[in-house]
Design a protein around this motif. Structure first.
Motif, PDB file in Angstrom:
ATOM      1  N   PRO A 129       0.841  -1.210   0.000  1.00 10.91           N
ATOM      2  CA  PRO A 129       0.000   0.000   0.000  1.00 10.91           C
ATOM      3  C   PRO A 129       0.871   1.253   0.000  1.00 10.91           C
ATOM      4  CG  PRO A 129       0.010  -1.027   2.182  1.00 10.91           C
ATOM      5  CD  PRO A 129       0.762  -1.950   1.274  1.00 10.91           C
ATOM      6  N   ILE A 130       0.537   2.231  -0.846  1.00 11.40           N
ATOM      7  CA  ILE A 130       1.418   3.405  -0.982  1.00 11.40           C
ATOM      8  C   ILE A 130       0.687   4.730  -0.815  1.00 11.40           C
ATOM      9  CG2 ILE A 130       3.074   2.219  -2.470  1.00 11.40           C
ATOM     10  CD1 ILE A 130       1.726   3.617  -4.872  1.00 11.40           C
ATOM     11  N   ASP A 131      -0.586   4.722  -0.445  1.00  7.92           N
ATOM     12  CA  ASP A 131      -1.331   5.981  -0.375  1.00  7.92           C
ATOM     13  C   ASP A 131      -0.725   6.958   0.627  1.00  7.92           C
ATOM     14  OD1 ASP A 131      -3.456   5.680  -2.304  1.00  7.92           O
ATOM     15  OD2 ASP A 131      -4.217   4.097  -1.019  1.00  7.92           O
ATOM     16  N   LEU A 132      -0.178   6.477   1.738  1.00  5.96           N
ATOM     17  CA  LEU A 132       0.406   7.373   2.731  1.00  5.96           C
ATOM     18  C   LEU A 132       1.680   8.047   2.224  1.00  5.96           C
ATOM     19  CD1 LEU A 132      -0.012   5.554   6.181  1.00  5.96           C
ATOM     20  CD2 LEU A 132      -1.216   7.568   5.334  1.00  5.96           C
ATOM     21  N   TYR A 133       2.288   7.475   1.189  1.00  4.54           N
ATOM     22  CA  TYR A 133       3.505   8.062   0.639  1.00  4.54           C
ATOM     23  C   TYR A 133       3.201   9.266  -0.252  1.00  4.54           C
ATOM     24  CZ  TYR A 133       6.043   3.765   1.937  1.00  4.54           C
ATOM     25  OH  TYR A 133       6.622   2.720   2.625  1.00  4.54           O
ATOM     26  N   ILE A 134       2.009   9.299  -0.836  1.00  5.56           N
ATOM     27  CA  ILE A 134       1.733  10.220  -1.929  1.00  5.56           C
ATOM     28  C   ILE A 134       1.294  11.583  -1.418  1.00  5.56           C
ATOM     29  CG2 ILE A 134       0.475  10.558  -4.076  1.00  5.56           C
ATOM     30  CD1 ILE A 134       2.424   8.122  -3.915  1.00  5.56           C
ATOM     31  N   SER A 135       2.123  12.589  -1.659  1.00  7.49           N
ATOM     32  CA  SER A 135       1.792  13.994  -1.404  1.00  7.49           C
ATOM     33  C   SER A 135       2.994  14.816  -1.823  1.00  7.49           C
ATOM     34  CB  SER A 135       1.450  14.251   0.067  1.00  7.49           C
ATOM     35  OG  SER A 135       2.587  14.042   0.861  1.00  7.49           O
ATOM     36  N   HIS A 136       2.789  16.103  -1.933  1.00  6.91           N
ATOM     37  CA  HIS A 136       3.875  16.976  -2.349  1.00  6.91           C
ATOM     38  C   HIS A 136       3.908  18.166  -1.402  1.00  6.91           C
ATOM     39  CE1 HIS A 136       6.896  17.695  -5.450  1.00  6.91           C
ATOM     40  NE2 HIS A 136       6.600  18.984  -5.398  1.00  6.91           N
TER      41      HIS A 136
END
Length: 216
Positions: A145-152
């Motif tokens: 799962p990678i949703d917590l990684y995604i942001s800028h």
């Protein structure tokens, strides 16, 4: 790729929101139930606040004690994966090309929306014919799962390279595949990252089940 490793971790702002958000949801839900049950029970506001506060703190302490560490460490030799505090290492030679899996749903206008994102991988064997083919959920050996990684976030504490790799789910998958290509002396990005869409609502549980089997 000048550096020997690239460490990717969840966005710290999202981690804090998860850690605080779940107890808050529980607090509001339990408060609503208590009000519905005891609305004719003449007690002061502080009674409800105290009970809710105890429950909130209990849930918060439980989540804080649960291993939260997750990270992807991309190196010349392979992928160091930490998931919920458990660490494993996988050589690039033993991994298929990373597939981006999107969990989608359809709205009333028939448009698909992606809600969750995972990296899907297969473990290669000597008789694997096409290591670059898409990995389906049904034959994945790893679902990350990678949703917590995604942001800028400019002020998240992550480096410019880490932010660039995590600005979208596809960017993250492309970054991992680029490290794999480089390590295997392949032309970087000559083969595009496969993207698979699924409406499987049990993907989070399935990813943990797969990883539990891997580390048992």
């Amino acid at each position: 790729m000048s550096s020997n490793t690239l460490v990717l971790e969840p966005d710290p702002v999202k981690k804090r929101l998860v850690l605080l958000g779940l107890p808050t949801i529980a607090f509001v839900a339990i408060g609503a139930v208590m009000f519905a049950v005891f609305k004719d029970f003449r007690v002061g506001f502080m009674f409800y606040l105290a009970i809710g506060g105890v429950i909130y703190w209990s849930v918060f302490r439980y989540l804080k004690s649960t291993p939260q560490d997750s990270r992807l460490e991309l190196g010349r030799d392979g992928l160091d994966l930490t998931l919920s505090g458990t660490v494993s290492f996988h050589k690039w030679e033993s991994l298929s090309r990373i597939t981006l899996v999107e969990q989608v749903s359809e709205d009333e206008n028939g448009k698909l929306h992606a809600h969750s994102h995972f990296l899907a991988l297969r473990f290669l064997t000597s008789d694997t014919e096409n290591p670059d083919s898409p990995t389906q959920v049904s034959n994945a050996d790893l679902l990350i799962p990678i949703d917590l990684y995604i942001s800028h976030h400019r002020y998240s504490g992550r480096t410019e390279k880490q932010e660039a790799a995590c600005k979208s789910a596809l960017d993250l998958a492309n970054t991992v595949n680029a490290w794999r290509d480089y390590a295997l002396n392949l032309e970087i990005a000559a083969v595009q990252t496969p993207v698979v869409q699924t409406r499987n609502n049990v993907l989070p549980d399935l990813s943990l089940e797969i990883y539990a089997k891997l580390t048992s």
